[in-house]
Design an enzyme around this catalytic site. Sequence first.
Site, PDB file in Angstrom:
ATOM      1  CG  HIS A 108      -0.665   1.266   7.449  1.00  0.00           C
ATOM      2  ND1 HIS A 108       0.304   0.742   8.281  1.00  0.00           N
ATOM      3  CD2 HIS A 108       0.005   2.053   6.552  1.00  0.00           C
ATOM      4  CE1 HIS A 108       1.494   1.213   7.911  1.00  0.00           C
ATOM      5  NE2 HIS A 108       1.347   2.006   6.865  1.00  0.00           N
ATOM      6  CD  GLU A 109      -1.457   2.559   2.943  1.00  0.00           C
ATOM      7  OE1 GLU A 109      -0.979   3.693   3.049  1.00  0.00           O
ATOM      8  OE2 GLU A 109      -0.770   1.519   2.905  1.00  0.00           O
ATOM      9  CB  CYS A 115       5.202   2.128   7.776  1.00  0.00           C
ATOM     10  SG  CYS A 115       4.733   3.643   6.924  1.00  0.00           S
ATOM     11  CG  LEU A 116       6.721   0.983   1.765  1.00  0.00           C
ATOM     12  CD1 LEU A 116       6.098   1.301   0.407  1.00  0.00           C
ATOM     13  CD2 LEU A 116       7.840  -0.045   1.620  1.00  0.00           C
ATOM     14  N   GLY A 125       0.840  -1.196   0.000  1.00  0.00           N
ATOM     15  CA  GLY A 125       0.000   0.000   0.000  1.00  0.00           C
ATOM     16  C   GLY A 125       0.866   1.233   0.000  1.00  0.00           C
ATOM     17  CG  HIS A 172       0.349   6.783   5.769  1.00  0.00           C
ATOM     18  ND1 HIS A 172       1.502   7.250   6.365  1.00  0.00           N
ATOM     19  CD2 HIS A 172       0.566   5.468   5.521  1.00  0.00           C
ATOM     20  CE1 HIS A 172       2.373   6.240   6.480  1.00  0.00           C
ATOM     21  NE2 HIS A 172       1.830   5.153   5.971  1.00  0.00           N
ATOM     22  CD  GLN A 204       3.503   5.723   2.894  1.00  0.00           C
ATOM     23  OE1 GLN A 204       2.563   5.168   2.360  1.00  0.00           O
ATOM     24  NE2 GLN A 204       4.440   5.042   3.540  1.00  0.00           N
TER      25      GLN A 204
HETATM   26  O1  GNR Z   1       3.987  -2.604   2.607  1.00  0.00           O
HETATM   27  C1  GNR Z   1       3.313  -2.454   3.618  1.00  0.00           C
HETATM   28  N1  GNR Z   1       2.964  -3.535   4.362  1.00  0.00           N
HETATM   29  C2  GNR Z   1       2.050  -3.486   5.399  1.00  0.00           C
HETATM   30  C3  GNR Z   1       1.979  -4.589   6.255  1.00  0.00           C
HETATM   31  C4  GNR Z   1       1.073  -4.599   7.295  1.00  0.00           C
HETATM   32  C5  GNR Z   1       0.231  -3.525   7.478  1.00  0.00           C
HETATM   33  C6  GNR Z   1       0.299  -2.421   6.655  1.00  0.00           C
HETATM   34  C7  GNR Z   1       1.198  -2.404   5.630  1.00  0.00           C
HETATM   35  S1  GNR Z   1       1.254  -1.042   4.564  1.00  0.00           S
HETATM   36  C8  GNR Z   1       2.937  -1.088   4.061  1.00  0.00           C
HETATM   37  C9  GNR Z   1       3.218  -0.021   3.029  1.00  0.00           C
HETATM   38  C10 GNR Z   1       3.000   1.339   3.636  1.00  0.00           C
HETATM   39  O2  GNR Z   1       3.794   1.898   4.354  1.00  0.00           O
HETATM   40  N2  GNR Z   1       1.854   1.925   3.383  1.00  0.00           N
HETATM   41  O3  GNR Z   1       1.560   3.119   3.921  1.00  0.00           O
HETATM   42 NI    NI Z   2       2.709   3.206   5.793  1.00  0.00          NI
END
Ligand code: GNR
Ligand code: NI
Length: 170
Positions: free
Chosen positions: A136-137, A94-95, A46, A140, A51
Amino acid sequence: MALRDILILPDKRLRQVSKPVGKIDAATKQLIEDMFETMYAAPGIGLAAIQIGEPVRVVTMDLAKKDEPKQPQVFINPELTWSSEAKNTHEEGCLSIPEFYEEVDRPAEVKIKYTDLQGEQHEIAADGLLATCIQHEVDHLNGVLFIDHISKLKRDRVVKKFTKQLKRAE
Ligand code: GNR
Ligand code: NI
């Protein structure tokens, strides 16, 4: 298409609240292409536009496993319209916080209203990894990171580590 740099903790831009998308124009479509290129290259499942430094409410996602065909999904102006009382624990990463993983408790099921690339509105129910990832997104888009959902001790530790790394790189 362009591969874009991903903002890394403690970059303050990650704390911005992103603005809703108005018209889905050529610039929005270009942004979405850049997001997919950047997300697949990372690799991640995601990505929120902030980001890559664009404070607009756009999310890209692909939850397909490695041996499956790609399943690119775009959520424009996503909103959680309902979340279950029941919680689920999932290990998150999270990236923008590379190589840090921690278990996070979130509602197990949610409903999401969003606009697609064609400008059509949808409302879908999500559970499992989709529920975790979309929460999670959407976080952000509101300037919230998954470390905000873990203990203050662990959060302070990871922020300190990334702050030190940044200083060493300067
Ligand atoms: O790549 C991602 N893996 C992930 C694993 C578990 C819960 C959420 C994520 S999202 C993350 C990519 C990211 O930072 N998205 O904002
Ligand atoms: Ni993230």
